[in-house]
Scaffold this motif. Structure first.
Motif, short mmCIF file in Angstrom:
data_model
loop_
_atom_site.label_atom_id
_atom_site.label_comp_id
_atom_site.label_asym_id
_atom_site.label_seq_id
_atom_site.Cartn_x
_atom_site.Cartn_y
_atom_site.Cartn_z
N ILE A 67 0.84 -1.20 0.00
CA ILE A 67 0.00 0.00 0.00
C ILE A 67 0.87 1.25 0.00
N LYS A 68 1.92 1.24 0.81
CA LYS A 68 2.83 2.40 0.88
C LYS A 68 3.52 2.64 -0.45
N ILE A 69 3.99 1.58 -1.09
CA ILE A 69 4.64 1.73 -2.40
C ILE A 69 3.65 2.26 -3.43
N ASN A 70 2.41 1.75 -3.39
CA ASN A 70 1.40 2.25 -4.32
C ASN A 70 1.09 3.72 -4.06
N ASP A 71 1.08 4.12 -2.77
CA ASP A 71 0.88 5.54 -2.46
C ASP A 71 2.00 6.39 -3.04
N PHE A 72 3.24 5.93 -2.89
CA PHE A 72 4.37 6.68 -3.45
C PHE A 72 4.30 6.71 -4.97
N ASN A 73 3.91 5.59 -5.58
CA ASN A 73 3.78 5.55 -7.03
C ASN A 73 2.66 6.46 -7.53
N ALA A 76 4.30 10.60 -6.63
CA ALA A 76 5.33 11.15 -7.50
C ALA A 76 4.77 11.61 -8.85
N PRO A 77 3.95 10.80 -9.54
CA PRO A 77 3.37 11.30 -10.81
C PRO A 77 2.44 12.50 -10.60
N SER A 78 1.75 12.53 -9.48
CA SER A 78 0.88 13.68 -9.20
C SER A 78 1.70 14.96 -9.10
N LEU A 79 2.83 14.88 -8.40
CA LEU A 79 3.71 16.05 -8.32
C LEU A 79 4.23 16.44 -9.70
N ALA A 80 4.59 15.42 -10.49
CA ALA A 80 5.10 15.70 -11.83
C ALA A 80 4.05 16.40 -12.69
N ILE A 81 2.81 15.93 -12.62
CA ILE A 81 1.75 16.55 -13.43
C ILE A 81 1.48 17.98 -12.97
N VAL A 82 1.46 18.20 -11.66
CA VAL A 82 1.27 19.56 -11.14
C VAL A 82 2.41 20.45 -11.61
N ASN A 83 3.64 19.95 -11.59
CA ASN A 83 4.79 20.73 -12.05
C ASN A 83 4.73 21.00 -13.55
N ILE A 84 4.25 20.04 -14.33
CA ILE A 84 4.10 20.24 -15.77
C ILE A 84 3.12 21.36 -16.06
N VAL A 93 -2.43 23.92 -10.26
CA VAL A 93 -3.41 22.85 -10.17
C VAL A 93 -3.32 22.27 -8.76
N ASN A 94 -4.44 21.95 -8.18
CA ASN A 94 -4.50 21.41 -6.83
C ASN A 94 -3.93 19.98 -6.81
N ARG A 95 -2.89 19.75 -6.00
CA ARG A 95 -2.25 18.43 -5.93
C ARG A 95 -3.21 17.36 -5.45
N THR A 96 -4.06 17.70 -4.50
CA THR A 96 -5.00 16.72 -3.96
C THR A 96 -5.96 16.24 -5.04
N VAL A 97 -6.49 17.17 -5.81
CA VAL A 97 -7.43 16.81 -6.87
C VAL A 97 -6.73 15.95 -7.93
N VAL A 98 -5.51 16.34 -8.31
CA VAL A 98 -4.76 15.56 -9.31
C VAL A 98 -4.50 14.14 -8.79
N THR A 99 -4.11 14.02 -7.53
CA THR A 99 -3.85 12.70 -6.95
C THR A 99 -5.10 11.84 -6.94
N ILE A 100 -6.22 12.41 -6.57
CA ILE A 100 -7.48 11.65 -6.54
C ILE A 100 -7.89 11.24 -7.95
N VAL A 101 -7.78 12.15 -8.91
CA VAL A 101 -8.15 11.83 -10.29
C VAL A 101 -7.27 10.71 -10.84
N ILE A 102 -5.95 10.82 -10.62
CA ILE A 102 -5.04 9.78 -11.12
C ILE A 102 -5.34 8.45 -10.44
N GLY A 103 -5.63 8.46 -9.15
CA GLY A 103 -5.98 7.23 -8.43
C GLY A 103 -7.24 6.58 -8.99
N ILE A 104 -8.24 7.40 -9.28
CA ILE A 104 -9.49 6.87 -9.84
C ILE A 104 -9.26 6.32 -11.23
N VAL A 105 -8.53 7.06 -12.07
CA VAL A 105 -8.24 6.59 -13.43
C VAL A 105 -7.46 5.28 -13.39
N GLY A 106 -6.45 5.20 -12.52
CA GLY A 106 -5.67 3.97 -12.39
C GLY A 106 -6.51 2.79 -11.94
#
Length: 150
Positions: A67-73, A76-84, A93-106
């Motif tokens: 679970i921890k590794i999946n959280d880190f995985n 990191a992409p959420s930070l990258a997308i926000v930085n892009i 862009v809100n990091r929390t929203v990006v993280t939730i969206v990426i989690g749902i899409v995944g």
């Protein structure tokens, strides 16, 4: 490097040390321990090996580590997308929203069976990424054009 770990790499020597330790310990030593445990348990099933060597506590540790590794995985992409978005478009862009969206899409992609396409994806990465890595290494160590702007 992931956006989170890059802050610790202040020099080329830091990158080399982190890579050597990560590969030596993370890949070879831990992999060797896993192989030895698989031989001892006479199984290739991770849960059987963990249950046979460390019982329910080991299984709980394995599950929470996954679970921890999946959280880190996901982090990191959420930070990258926000930085892009910030770098290319100047948009915050809100990091929390990006993280939730990426989690749902995944999660949706895994439900739809994306794992069946994983081998082809890995082959594509194996063909596409080494040249990019070579260009980055050559730029950083040889050309050093990025320093002229500073």
């Amino acid at each position: 490097m992931t956006p989170d770990l890059s802050r610790y790499n202040k020099s080329a020597a830091d990158v080399v040390k982190q890579s050597i330790v990560g590969i030596a310990l993370g890949e070879y030593l831990i992999g060797l321990i896993g192989v030895l445990l698989a031989h001892a348990a006479q199984s290739s099933d991770v849960i059987t090996i963990v249950m046979g060597t460390s019982g329910i506590l080991g299984t709980i540790v394995l599950i929470t580590a996954t679970i921890k590794i999946n959280d880190f995985n996901l982090y990191a992409p959420s930070l990258a997308i926000v930085n892009i978005f910030d770098s290319l478009f100047g948009k915050q862009v809100n990091r929390t929203v990006v993280t939730i969206v990426i989690g749902i899409v995944g999660t949706l992609l895994s439900i739809m069976g994306i794992l069946g396409q994983f081998q082809g994806f890995l082959s594509l990465l194996g063909i596409a990424l080494p040249p990019v890595g070579g260009i980055l290494v050559a730029e950083y160590f040889l050309v050093k054009r990025y320093k002229k702007g500073f």
